[in-house]
Scaffold this motif. Structure first.
Motif, short mmCIF file in Angstrom:
data_model
loop_
_atom_site.label_atom_id
_atom_site.label_comp_id
_atom_site.label_asym_id
_atom_site.label_seq_id
_atom_site.Cartn_x
_atom_site.Cartn_y
_atom_site.Cartn_z
N ASN A 196 0.84 -1.19 0.00
CA ASN A 196 0.00 0.00 0.00
C ASN A 196 0.88 1.25 0.00
O ASN A 196 2.11 1.15 -0.06
CB ASN A 196 -0.95 -0.01 1.20
CG ASN A 196 -0.20 -0.24 2.51
OD1 ASN A 196 0.87 0.33 2.74
ND2 ASN A 196 -0.77 -1.09 3.37
N ARG B 59 -13.02 -1.41 -9.13
CA ARG B 59 -12.40 -1.85 -7.87
C ARG B 59 -11.27 -2.85 -8.14
O ARG B 59 -10.23 -2.83 -7.47
CB ARG B 59 -13.45 -2.45 -6.94
CG ARG B 59 -14.44 -1.42 -6.39
CD ARG B 59 -15.37 -2.02 -5.35
NE ARG B 59 -16.22 -1.00 -4.75
CZ ARG B 59 -17.41 -0.65 -5.23
NH1 ARG B 59 -17.87 -1.24 -6.32
NH2 ARG B 59 -18.12 0.29 -4.63
N GLU B 60 -11.50 -3.73 -9.10
CA GLU B 60 -10.46 -4.70 -9.43
C GLU B 60 -9.17 -4.02 -9.85
O GLU B 60 -8.08 -4.37 -9.39
CB GLU B 60 -10.95 -5.64 -10.55
CG GLU B 60 -11.91 -6.72 -10.10
CD GLU B 60 -12.23 -7.67 -11.23
OE1 GLU B 60 -11.50 -7.68 -12.25
OE2 GLU B 60 -13.21 -8.42 -11.10
N ASN C 90 -7.37 -2.15 -7.04
CA ASN C 90 -6.68 -3.11 -6.19
C ASN C 90 -5.40 -3.58 -6.85
O ASN C 90 -4.36 -3.75 -6.20
CB ASN C 90 -7.58 -4.32 -5.90
CG ASN C 90 -8.62 -4.02 -4.85
OD1 ASN C 90 -8.37 -3.24 -3.94
ND2 ASN C 90 -9.79 -4.62 -4.98
N LYS D 283 -2.73 -1.07 -6.62
CA LYS D 283 -2.49 -0.68 -5.22
C LYS D 283 -2.72 0.82 -5.00
O LYS D 283 -1.90 1.51 -4.42
CB LYS D 283 -1.07 -1.06 -4.79
CG LYS D 283 -0.78 -2.55 -4.91
CD LYS D 283 0.66 -2.86 -4.56
CE LYS D 283 0.95 -4.34 -4.70
NZ LYS D 283 2.37 -4.67 -4.40
N THR E 164 -5.76 1.97 -3.57
CA THR E 164 -7.00 2.01 -2.80
C THR E 164 -6.81 2.71 -1.46
O THR E 164 -7.75 2.85 -0.69
CB THR E 164 -7.51 0.58 -2.56
OG1 THR E 164 -6.48 -0.18 -1.92
CG2 THR E 164 -7.90 -0.09 -3.87
N THR F 153 -12.54 -7.71 -2.59
CA THR F 153 -11.55 -6.90 -1.87
C THR F 153 -11.69 -7.25 -0.39
O THR F 153 -12.67 -7.88 0.02
CB THR F 153 -11.80 -5.39 -2.07
OG1 THR F 153 -12.98 -5.01 -1.34
CG2 THR F 153 -11.97 -5.03 -3.53
#
Length: 937
Positions: free
Chosen positions: A99, A292-293, A296, A299, A301, A847
Motif C-alpha cells: 500500500n 475496484r479490481e 486493487n 495498489k 486504494t 476486496t
C-alpha cells in the motif's frame, strides 16, 4: 546469445569503456564513476549487471526481495549466481510494498541503503517503481542519480491522464474517451469555484487563492488542482463508490455514442497489462466491479491515492504498436517501432520490429510479385510508421524526455491513436536495439564518434552526461528482429507457478537468450542448476530473440531456435510449444499478416478444436484397422510380404503422429507450414509430394533427427532411421533414373505395369514392389489433414489486405472457454467438490472489505464467481462450472497458497454429474477412429 546477456553475443561490442578511448571528446563520457543500486528483478536486472560490467562500472548492488523465493524452495533469484560479493546484495520484504504507506517506507529504505553503501545512482529497469513519480522525485531529492526519465517527465508523460492532455496540446492523435473522472466526481459535490475554494480551505490545502478567481482556470482544471493538493496531503475528497458512480455514467454515455464498441477502463498508474479491464458490449453494470479490481491491482486504494481511471473507446480492430524514443531534455529521437499485437490478457507474447528498412524490403517484394493489395497496405504502413515516429519525437520534447521511453499507439487500418507513454525501458527493448544503434559524433570533428548498441547503456550515458551528449544518428544493424516471451504458462496460456526447470539446452547459433541467469551452469561441474519458478511476480522465464534481413528470415530463425530448445522439469509448464506453433502459423500463412490484439484467443480456440478432434483418435486402433484393410486385398506370399513391411514401419509412422496429436500447438504449426502439401479430392486427401519425404521432414520438425548419442525417447529409433533413409535413397535414385522430379507424375508412372524404356521387366517389378513397401501404411499420415479439415483450422486465415479472417465461432466466449478446458482439462474432481484449477494465492472475495463470493449454505449458479487465484501477477477470477450449494469451505483464509487440484469447496450439485468411465472413453475413441478410417480407405 548464449548464457550471458552481452559477453557472449557477437552482435554486441565486447568493450564499452569509453574512458579507454584515445579521443578526449569521447573520454569525457566515461561512466565508471557511476555506482548504481539495481532495484528491479528478472532479465533486466541480469542485463543491467552485464552492461554495467562492460562499461567498467564495477561498484553496483542489487535489491533482493524475499518474495523472489517466498513461495517455493530453491527459487532464489538466479542472478545471484553472478554476484561474488554478498555485501552488494540488499534484502527487503518486497520491492514496492502492499500500500501507499509501505511504498513510502520502501522508498526511504532504498535511499538509506544507497547512502549507507556508497551508491550514487538508482536503476529501476522496467518493473516495480520504474514509473513511480514519488519514488523518482524522492531519489532526486536525496541526491541520487535516477537512471531513467526525471520526475517531471514521469508526471507529465507517465500519468495517463496528464499524458493524454499533453498529447492533445502537442497535436498528437488520441483515443476518444474521458481522462478526468476524478475531477468530474469532485465537481458533482462542488460544482463551482466557490465550492471548490471552500473545500480547499476546509482541508487546509496548500493552494494559491488566485486560482479560484473567475476565469483563472476552467472548472475541470481547477478540480484537478484541488485533487493534486489533496493527494499531496494524503486525504480523500471522494470515495471509491462516488468514483464508480461517475465512471458508470461515463461508460453509459460512451456506450450510447459507440454502440458497437467495447469500452476500456484504465488506471492512470497501470502498465504492463495491470490496471486495465475491458467492458463488453452491454456490460455497463460491471463497471463498479471492474473499477475496484483495477484499483486493487495497481495498489491505489489507500487514503490519499490518486484513483483516477481513464475511460477509452476500445478500438476493436486494434493493433498495438509502439515507438522507441529517447532524448536528453533538449533533443529527442526515435528508433523505429515494434508491433506488440500478439498478446493475451494485456500481456505481450511475441513482439516484432517495425522498421522503415523492413517495410521497404517487403514492399519491393510485393512490387516484384505485382501484388497490388500488399503494395497498398505496405505503403500505408510506411506512412503510419513515419507519422507515429514524428508524433513520438514531438511528444517526447513536450514532456522534456531525458532518457529512454516508449510511445505506445493503437493502429486501426490507416488510423492511429496515441495510447500512453511508458517512461521506462520496456521488456521488448532488445527488439529495437538489435535493429538500430546510436552514433554520437563530435560536433567539432565528424570523424570523432562512438557507437552505442544497448539502450541500457544509453540510459546510463544520459543519466551521467545527458546535457553534454549531442543528438545521435541511428544506424541500421538488422532490418528485422523478433522476440518471444518464454513464460511459465500452461497450454491455454494461464500462469503456472511452482514448476522446476531441471534441464535447459544451451543457446544455439543465432539465438539471443535473456534468461536472468537461469542458464548459468555450475562453475565447478558445468552442469545445469535446477531452478524453481516462484509465483510472487510475473510468469516470464526468458526472452528469446533472433534477427534477419527480412521478417521471414527472422521468423524462420526463431522457429529453428525453438525447434532445438529442450527444457525438462518437474511439474513444468511453459509456452514454448505455443510459440513454435504460432511462429510456424505465420510462416505458413503470410509473414506480413497484420494481427490485432484479438487474435490470440481465437487462435488458441482453433488449436483447442484441433485437440478436441485429436483426443478422439486412437492411433493404434487406426493402425490395426488400416493394416486389416490393406492385407484384405492380398493373400499368400504377397500378404506376408506386406504384413512384414507394415510391421517394420509401425513405430516409424506412429511415433511422430502420436507426438503431434498429443501436442496441439506443435500440430497447429505443422499443419500451417504443410497446408499446401495435400489436396482434397472427393472427401479424400491426396499428397502433393512424397509422403516418405514428408515423414522425414516431420521428424526434423519435431526435433527427432537421428542422434546415436541422444536418449532414444527423443529421436527417431535406429531401425526406423535405417528404413527411412533407405526409402529416401530409393526415391532419390528413382527420380534420377526416370528423369522425373514431380511426385504425382512419378506416382502415375509407378502405377503402370509396363517397364520404362531401357529397364528390364523383372527389375521394374522389383522397383514397383519396393515402392509399395515403402508407401505401405503411409495412408495413416492423412489423419493430420483430416483433423484440420474436420475442425476448420484453415478457416483462420490471412486476407488479401493482410488482415486476418477469424470465423465467428472462434469469437464466441463460451466456445473459447470450452476449448481452453480442452487444451488444459481441469483436475478430475469428485461429484461433491470443486478443485483448484491452478496453484497460486487464494482470495475468496473481491476486496478485503467485500463479503466472500460464497459461504457455507450459499447456493450458486453456473457462471457465478467462486474465488480469485493470483498467479504470477495475474488475478484470475474462477467461475462455477455448474449450479450447486456450498457445504463446506476448505480454505480457511485469504492469502493462502493453494496448489492445482487441491479441494477448495465441498458442494452439493443441483444435478447429478455424470463422469465418463475409462471404458466409455475408449469406446468413444474407437468409434470416432473407425469413422476416420472409413473416410481414409
Amino acid at each position: 546469445m548464449s548464457n550471458e546477456h552481452y559477453l557472449h553475443n557477437p552482435l554486441i561490442h565486447a568493450d564499452r569503456r569509453l574512458g579507454r578511448h584515445r579521443s578526449p571528446w569521447v573520454r569525457q563520457f566515461d561512466c565508471t564513476h557511476i555506482a548504481p543500486l539495481i532495484i528491479c528483478r528478472g532479465p533486466i536486472r541480469k542485463e543491467a549487471m552485464d552492461v554495467f560490467r562492460e562499461m567498467g562500472i564495477t561498484r553496483f548492488g542489487i535489491l533482493l526481495s524475499e518474495k523472489d523465493s517466498i513461495t517455493y524452495q530453491n527459487a532464489l533469484a538466479p542472478e545471484l549466481r553472478a554476484m561474488t560479493d554478498p555485501d552488494r546484495i540488499h534484502r527487503v520484504p518486497d520491492y514496492t510494498g502492499a500500500n501507499k504507506e509501505e511504498r513510502e517506507q520502501r522508498i526511504r529504505q532504498i535511499i538509506n541503503i544507497a547512502h549507507d553503501n556508497g551508491y550514487n545512482a538508482i536503476f529501476a529497469g522496467y518493473g516495480f517503481m520504474a514509473e513511480d513519480e514519488a519514488m523518482v522525485a524522492a531519489m532526486e531529492a536525496a541526491g541520487l542519480n535516477f537512471i531513467g526519465p526525471c520526475s517531471r517527465t514521469v508526471h507529465d508523460a507517465g500519468l495517463k491522464d496528464e499524458a493524454k492532455r499533453t498529447a492533445l496540446k502537442a497535436g498528437v492523435s488520441v483515443t476518444p474517451g474521458v481522462d478526468n473522472a476524478t475531477a468530474l466526481t469532485l465537481l458533482k459535490k462542488c460544482p463551482d469555484a466557490t465550492a471548490l475554494k471552500a473545500l480547499a480551505e476546509e482541508h487546509d490545502l496548500a493552494l494559491d487563492p488566485a486560482i479560484f478567481e473567475a476565469g483563472a482556470l476552467e472548472l475541470p482544471d481547477l478540480a484537478d488542482r484541488v485533487l493534486a493538493a489533496s493527494y499531496g496531503k494524503g486525504i480523500d475528497l471522494y470515495t471509491v463508490d462516488e468514483l464508480c458512480e461517475t465512471l458508470t455514467e461515463v461508460v453509459e454515455q460512451m456506450t450510447a455514442q459507440y454502440p458497437e464498441n467495447r469500452v476500456r477502463l484504465k488506471a492512470i498508474s497501470g502498465g504492463g497489462g495491470k490496471g486495465q479491464r475491458i467492458l463488453g458490449i452491454g456490460e455497463v453494470a460491471r463497471s463498479p466491479e471492474l473499477t475496484r479490481e483495477i484499483l486493487n491491482e495497481v495498489k491505489t486504494t489507500g487514503v490519499g491515492d490518486n484513483k483516477n481511471v481513464l475511460v477509452e473507446l476500445n478500438i476493436e480492430t486494434t493493433r498495438h504498436q509502439e515507438i522507441q524514443v529517447l532524448g536528453n531534455g533538449q533533443w529527442c529521437i526515435t528508433l523505429g517501432g515494434r508491433d506488440c499485437s500478439l498478446q493475451m490478457h494485456e500481456q505481450k507474447l511475441l513482439e516484432v520490429s517495425v522498421t522503415d528498412e523492413s517495410l521497404r524490403t517487403a514492399l519491393a517484394q510485393a512490387e516484384a510479385e505485382d501484388n497490388a493489395e500488399e503494395i497498398r497496405i505496405l505503403t500505408q504502413e510506411i506512412r503510419t510508421l513515419e507519422e507515429m515516429e514524428d508524433e513520438a519525437a514531438r511528444f517526447g520534447k513536450a514532456v522534456g524526455l531525458d532518457s529512454v521511453s516508449t510511445f505506445e499507439c493503437i493502429v486501426d487500418r490507416d488510423k492511429h491513436f496515441f495510447m500512453e507513454m511508458n517512461t521506462r525501458i520496456q521488456v521488448e527493448h532488445r527488439v529495437t536495439e538489435l535493429c538500430y544503434a546510436l552514433r554520437f559524433t563530435n560536433p567539432e570533428d565528424p570523424a570523432d564518434s562512438f557507437v552505442v548498441e544497448s539502450l541500457v547503456e544509453a540510459m546510463v550515458l544520459l543519466a551521467a552526461h545527458g546535457p553534454a551528449l549531442p543528438q545521435p544518428t541511428r544506424e541500421v544493424r538488422h532490418n528485422d528482429s523478433v522476440e518471444a516471451r518464454l513464460n511459465a504458462t500452461n497450454q491455454a496460456l494461464k500462469p503456472a507457478a511452482g514448476g522446476v526447470i531441471e534441464y535447459w539446452s544451451d543457446a544455439v547459433d543465432g539465438e539471443i537468450r535473456d534468461d536472468q541467469g537461469i542458464s548459468l551452469h555450475n562453475p565447478d561441474t558445468d552442469s545445469f542448476m535446477k531452478y524453481t519458478l516462484a509465483g510472487a511476480y510475473d510468469s516470464n522465464i526468458a526472452l528469446l530473440l533472433t534477427v534477419g534481413d527480412t521478417r521471414l528470415e527472422t521468423y524462420q530463425r526463431l522457429a529453428e531456435t525453438i525447434r532445438q530448445a529442450q527444457m525438462r522439469g518437474k511439474e513444468l509448464a511453459t509456452n514454448l510449444e505455443f510459440h513454435y506453433g504460432l511462429v510456424n502459423w505465420f510462416i505458413g500463412n503470410n509473414i506480413n499478416a497484420r494481427p490485432t490484439t484479438r487474435f490470440i484467443v481465437p487462435y488458441l480456440t482453433a488449436v483447442g478444436e484441433l485437440r478436441a478432434r485429436a483426443n478422439n483418435i486412437d492411433l493404434h486402433h487406426a493402425w490395426e484397422g488400416l493394416r486389416r484393410h490393406l492385407l484384405a486385398a492380398h493373400e499368400g506370399a504377397a500378404a506376408k510380404e506386406l504384413a512384414a513391411a507394415l510391421d517394420r514401419k509401425q513405430t516409424l509412422i506412429l511415433r511422430p503422429l502420436e507426438l503431434l496429436l498429443a501436442q496441439p500447438h506443435m500440430l497447429a504449426g505443422w499443419l500451417s507450414i504443410h497446408r499446401d502439401s495435400y489436396t482434397m479430392l472427393d472427401g479424400h486427401s491426396s499428397w502433393n509430394g512424397n509422403p516418405l519425404l514428408l515423414l522425414d521432414e516431420t521428424y526434423h520438425y519435431l526435433d527427432m533427427d537421428y542422434d546415436p548419442d541422444a536418449p532414444a525417447a527423443s529421436v527417431v529409433w535406429d531401425h526406423d532411421h535405417e528404413l527411412l533413409q533407405a526409402g529416401l535413397a530409393f526415391y532419390g535414385e528413382l527420380h534420377a533414373v526416370l528423369g522425373e522430379d514431380d511426385w504425382l507424375a512419378l506416382s502415375s508412372r509407378l502405377a503402370e505395369e509396363r517397364a520404362p524404356d531401357g529397364m528390364a521387366a523383372d527389375r521394374w517389378a522389383a522397383v514397383r514392389a519396393a515402392h509399395r513397401g515403402f508407401q505401405a501404411g503411409m495412408e495413416l499420415l492423412s489423419v493430420l489433414p483430416r483433423l484440420a479439415e474436420a475442425s476448420g483450422f484453415f478457416e483462420l486465415s490471412v486476407n488479401a489486405d493482410l488482415s486476418i479472417h477469424i470465423p465467428e465461432r472462434l469469437l464466441d466466449a463460451e466456445h473459447q472457454a470450452a476449448m481452453a478446458k480442452v487444451l488444459v482439462p481441469p483436475p478430475r474432481a469428485k461429484a461433491d467438490e470443486i478443485l483448484a484449477e491452478s496453484g497460486g494465492m487464494f482470495y475468496g472475495r473481491e476486496t478485503p472489505t467485500h463479503e466472500p463470493y460464497v459461504s457455507v449454505g450459499d447456493h450458486f449458479e453456473a457462471g457465478d464467481p467462486l474465488y480469485i487465484v493470483e498467479v504470477m501477477k495475474m488475478f484470475n477470477k474462477v467461475y462455477a462450472p455448474f449450479a450447486g450449494t456450498v457445504d463446506e469451505v476448505l480454505v480457511e483464509e485469504d492469502g493462502v497458497i493453494i496448489s492445482k487440484g487441491q479441494p477448495l469447496f465441498k458442494i452439493t450439485p443441483d444435478e447429478k454429474i455424470v463422469i465418463e468411465s475409462p471404458a466409455e472413453v475408449a469406446a468413444r475413441r474407437r468409434a470416432a477412429t473407425d469413422e476416420f478410417l472409413a473416410q481414409l480407405v
